[in-house]
Design an enzyme around this catalytic site. Structure first.
Site, short mmCIF file in Angstrom:
data_model
loop_
_atom_site.label_atom_id
_atom_site.label_comp_id
_atom_site.label_asym_id
_atom_site.label_seq_id
_atom_site.Cartn_x
_atom_site.Cartn_y
_atom_site.Cartn_z
N GLU A 189 0.82 -1.22 0.00
CA GLU A 189 0.00 0.00 0.00
C GLU A 189 0.86 1.27 0.00
OE1 GLU A 189 -2.85 -0.26 3.19
OE2 GLU A 189 -4.04 -1.77 2.14
N GLU A 260 -6.82 -7.94 -0.68
CA GLU A 260 -7.43 -7.80 0.65
C GLU A 260 -8.90 -7.44 0.52
OE1 GLU A 260 -5.55 -5.28 3.52
OE2 GLU A 260 -3.55 -6.15 3.22
#
Length: 815
Positions: A189, A260
């Site tokens: 991320e 995710e």
């Protein structure tokens, strides 16, 4: 504890293997992982895969086989995990791959059960894990800046990533070698923080990609939440609704992967638990496949587990993702596991058109659409209704279908409904905990009062400044004492004396001359520092002010973590109307950690190093240690401590920390964020288990109980018009009930074939009811671990009310 030399030797040993780039497994079978614009490609075949995140560090090796087996039964193909740098290299050059940190053993168990592995090396992971997975010694490397084009950081990152990759190669764990690892992740991320680093951000991204590719693992690499991931790195999506938010692969030659899919929200101390509905998760998965052409979905988390010790990040509870398909204890009780299992089967039933068919989409209404994948011989359609309130009837290829509000119906041959995201026909369960031992006997408890440091001459550090908390403790303890001496000249007018302390830590406890004068704490949502204002009493002459700074976990995200500052930053005393006396630059003494921590009194051996006393008059006293013993519960049910009567602290069982507790920090609903604390079976001895707690704020250990946790009620509620489950043999939909292993159906709490009112939590007989319902279910289910009953009038002596749509609702007890 492995040593650095061993890893250095490992690097040398595998160099020859790495250089050959062999794609032949040890059995002589050619194995290859590539990808194209549709999917990951294994040995030339596109694969649509479902994955579940499990972290080896958040469970025990004894739990791994059952957790993985339940994931496999749930229709998963892949287990995904992070690699946790700070558990593997807690001190620079000293490595640990033992016990629950034995990542090789974890991966081998996954392989033994026929599943693949997605390895997220990072090494920054966030994961609500302390310091985002970085070892704290990294903070002290000269001239370092984390996660940017910084040579000291890149050097250490490359060294660790290389060691992990080389270890995997040495063990033959990559797919081309015959192992289960089919994809790896570098960074995590990064796009969220990249702008903070200016031009150094993109250059770091390219360096990380090139470094990873240079390791020649033979499997693809990915970057999650990184839209500009350099070729051939795959950019992937993280989030709740990637079917709506994902911008898509940044190249037509890359597949749409969802790394995710958050199954719930991770719990925070002081916040109520926020569960995500089963229907919402299923809708999001189906939409990602239908709209984005998704071929890989990973659930974060599939099993959350337990944040043992001090590894949870700031304000995160010890229980992690308890609302996942497999709960903290590894139990299946929410319908999520079963509903997703049916979804996985429905999707895989149409793998061929999904992986190689032509795609088209058709409007079926203002908020309804069809997504179709079709080959010459096979077809699958996803009929989507975005309307959250209405159940419209749509016509698709001359078939009239009613779509439930906010739902997706999957038609396996573009005609037959095989799955509906909004209709949950699988088993619901009820998890309960029961007291098996009360620890209320005062004679079994002993207490030790943590000494309050007051002598600056005995301090570990001294200085005329306020030190930053984490830099001083090295994140090896939550606690840092700040000690200062203050000379009080008594006035004649009896003026009030006010102590003012400002801190960037999470909790502050203040003592004057060893007497407690007050506490203050922040929260996960706190912006800025916490401030304590306490009226204090001073004696004439020298007084000692002892301030205990407490961290409830270290940060796990954000740019420039190495520059984050915590701890006490301002201290002053106000005496009546006199000028403010600022103490910041006085001579301060520091003690790192608690006395009991340093002497390891939470272990059996260390407990002999201090003098314990009877517990009388030592309940509800701040900074007190307690110890007792308890018996191991009989049976195989999960075990937990109920700590509702305590305040805040940490708890150990036979020397193993089962984590921090903080039950005194109530949620808006007035309840603790967590009151039950998991004790893995492997932590227990056959008898005389040693329990030690350190209590910061004051609590009553005499009300602690040892509990067992199990699924005591299972329920099924299925409509006769529902699609038959893909895992059943019959033509009719059915209610299928299963007790957890070791238990059997002992009683029928409710059974009604007709139009029963309510659901699995509140239920009653409706206007239509087959009188034989209970007797039929009793005969089929009592005494069995598993039973099933078709939703068919033939099973209940005929149709009790023709013309009325019927359901079967059954609630049973498991003992």
């Amino acid at each position: 504890m492995a040593v650095a030399v061993a890893l250095a030797m490992l690097t040398v040993c595998i160099c020859a293997t790495t250089a050959t780039g062999s794609r032949w497994g040890v059995d002589g079978v050619r194995r290859e992982v590539t990808y194209d614009g549709r999917a990951l490609v294994l040995n030339g075949a596109r694969r649509i895969m479902f994955s579940g995140e499990m972290h080896y560090t958040r469970s025990t090796p004894e739990m791994w086989p059952k957790l993985i087996a339940k994931a496999r039964r749930g229709g998963l193909d892949v287990i995904q995990t992070y690699v946790f740098w700070n558990v593997h290299e807690p001190l620079q050059g000293q490595y640990n791959f033992e016990g629950r940190y034995d990542i090789v053993k974890f991966i081998r168990e996954i392989q033994a059960q026929g599943l693949y592995v997605s390895l997220r090396i990072g090494p920054f992971i966030e994961a609500e894990w302390k310091y985002g997975g970085f070892p704290f010694w990294l903070h002290d490397v000269p001239n370092i800046t984390f996660r940017t084009d910084n040579e000291p950081f890149k050097q250490h990152m490359q060294r660790f990533v290389t060691q992990i990759v080389n270890m995997m190669k040495h063990e033959g764990l990559y797919y081309p070698q015959g192992g289960p690892i089919i994809v790896s992740q570098i960074e995590n991320e990064y796009q969220m923080v990249e702008p903070a680093f200016g031009p150094s951000g993109p250059s770091y991204v390219h360096w990380a990609a090139e470094m990873a590719l240079g390791l020649q693992t033979g499997v693809p690499w990915m970057m999650c939440k990184q839209d500009d991931a350099p070729d051939p790195i795959i950019n992937t999506c993280n989030g709740l609704i990637c079917g709506e938010t994902f911008v898509g692969p940044n190249s037509p030659s890359k597949p749409a992967l969802w790394t995710e899919n958050w199954t719930t929200r991770y719990p925070i101390y002081g916040n109520d638990t926020k569960l995500r509905s089963t229907e919402d998760i299923a809708f999001a998965v189906a939409l990602f496949i239908a709209r984005k052409g998704g071929s890989f979905v990973s659930y974060y988390m599939y099993h959350g587990g337990t944040n043992f010790g001090r590894f949870a990040s700031s304000y995160v509870t010890t229980s992690y993702y308890d609302g996942a398909p497999l709960d903290e204890y590894g139990l299946i009780w929410r319908p999520t596991w079963g509903h997703l299992r049916e979804l996985h089967a429905a999707v895989k039933l149409s793998s061929e058109p999904l992986m190689s068919g032509r795609y088209s989409n058709i409007s079926l209404g203002q908020e309804q659409q069809a997504h179709v994948f079709e080959t010459e011989l096979k077809c699958v359609a996803f009929l989507v209704n975005f309307d959250k309130h209405q159940a419209p009837t749509v016509v698709f290829r001359n078939i009239s279908l009613q779509l439930a509000p906010k739902s997706i119906s999957i038609l396996s041959d573009c005609r037959t409904v095989v799955f509906e995201t909004a209709k949950v026909n699988v088993q619901h369960g009820s998890r309960t905990n029961g007291v098996v031992q009360s620890l209320s006997d005062t004679h079994t408890w002993m207490a030790f009062k943590e000494p309050i440091p007051h002598d600056i001459s005995k301090a570990v550090y001294t200085g005329n400044q306020l030190l930053e908390h984490l830099s001083t403790t090295k994140d090896e303890t939550d606690y840092l004492w700040y000690i200062v001496s203050y000379e009080y000249k008594q006035s004649d007018d009896g003026q009030h004396v006010l102590l003012n302390v400002e801190s960037g830590a999470h909790i502050l406890h203040a003592f004057v001359n060893s007497a407690f004068v007050g506490s203050v704490h922040g929260s996960h949502e706190t912006r800025g520092n916490i401030i304590l204002n306490a009226n204090i009493s001073l004696k004439k002459g020298q007084n000692t002010i002892s301030l205990l700074s407490v961290m409830v976990g270290s940060p796990d995200s954000g740019a420039h973590m190495e520059k984050r500052s915590f701890g006490i930053c301002k201290v002053s005393i106000q005496q009546g109307q006199q000028p403010l006396h600022i103490l910041d630059n006085e001579l301060w003494g520091y003690q790192v950690g608690l006395f009991g921590e340093g002497n390891r009194i939470y272990t059996q051996e260390g407990s002999y190093s201090v003098e314990w006393t009877d517990i009388y008059n030592l309940t509800y006293i701040p900074l007190t240690w307690y110890q007792t013993t308890f018996a191991t519960p009989i049976g195989s049910d999960a075990v937990a401590l109920n700590l509702t009567s305590m305040g805040k602290g940490e708890v150990w069982i036979n020397g193993e920390s089962i984590g921090r507790y903080w039950v005194s920090f109530k949620t808006p609903s007035g309840q603790p964020s967590q009151s039950l604390y998991h004790i893995p079976q492997h932590f227990l001895k056959p008898r005389d288990n040693h329990l030690v707690l350190v209590e910061e704020m004051g609590g009553d250990p005499l009300q602690i109980t040892v509990n067992t946790v199990s699924i005591t009620t299972v329920c099924g509620n299925v409509n006769e018009l529902s699609a038959p489950g893909l895992h059943t043999q019959g033509r009719h939909p059915e209610v299928r009930l299963r007790c957890q292993r070791g238990k059997h159906i002992s009683a029928i709490e409710f059974a009604s074939y007709g139009n029963p009112a309510g659901d699995c939590t509140t239920f009653s007989i409706g206007s239509c009811h087959a009188e034989s319902s209970e007797s039929v279910i009793k005969q089929a289910c009592i005494g069995k671990r598993v039973c099933s009953m078709p939703v068919s009038p033939a099973k209940f002596g005929g149709d009790p009310c023709p013309g009325i749509q019927k359901s079967l609702l059954v609630v049973t007890n498991c003992r």
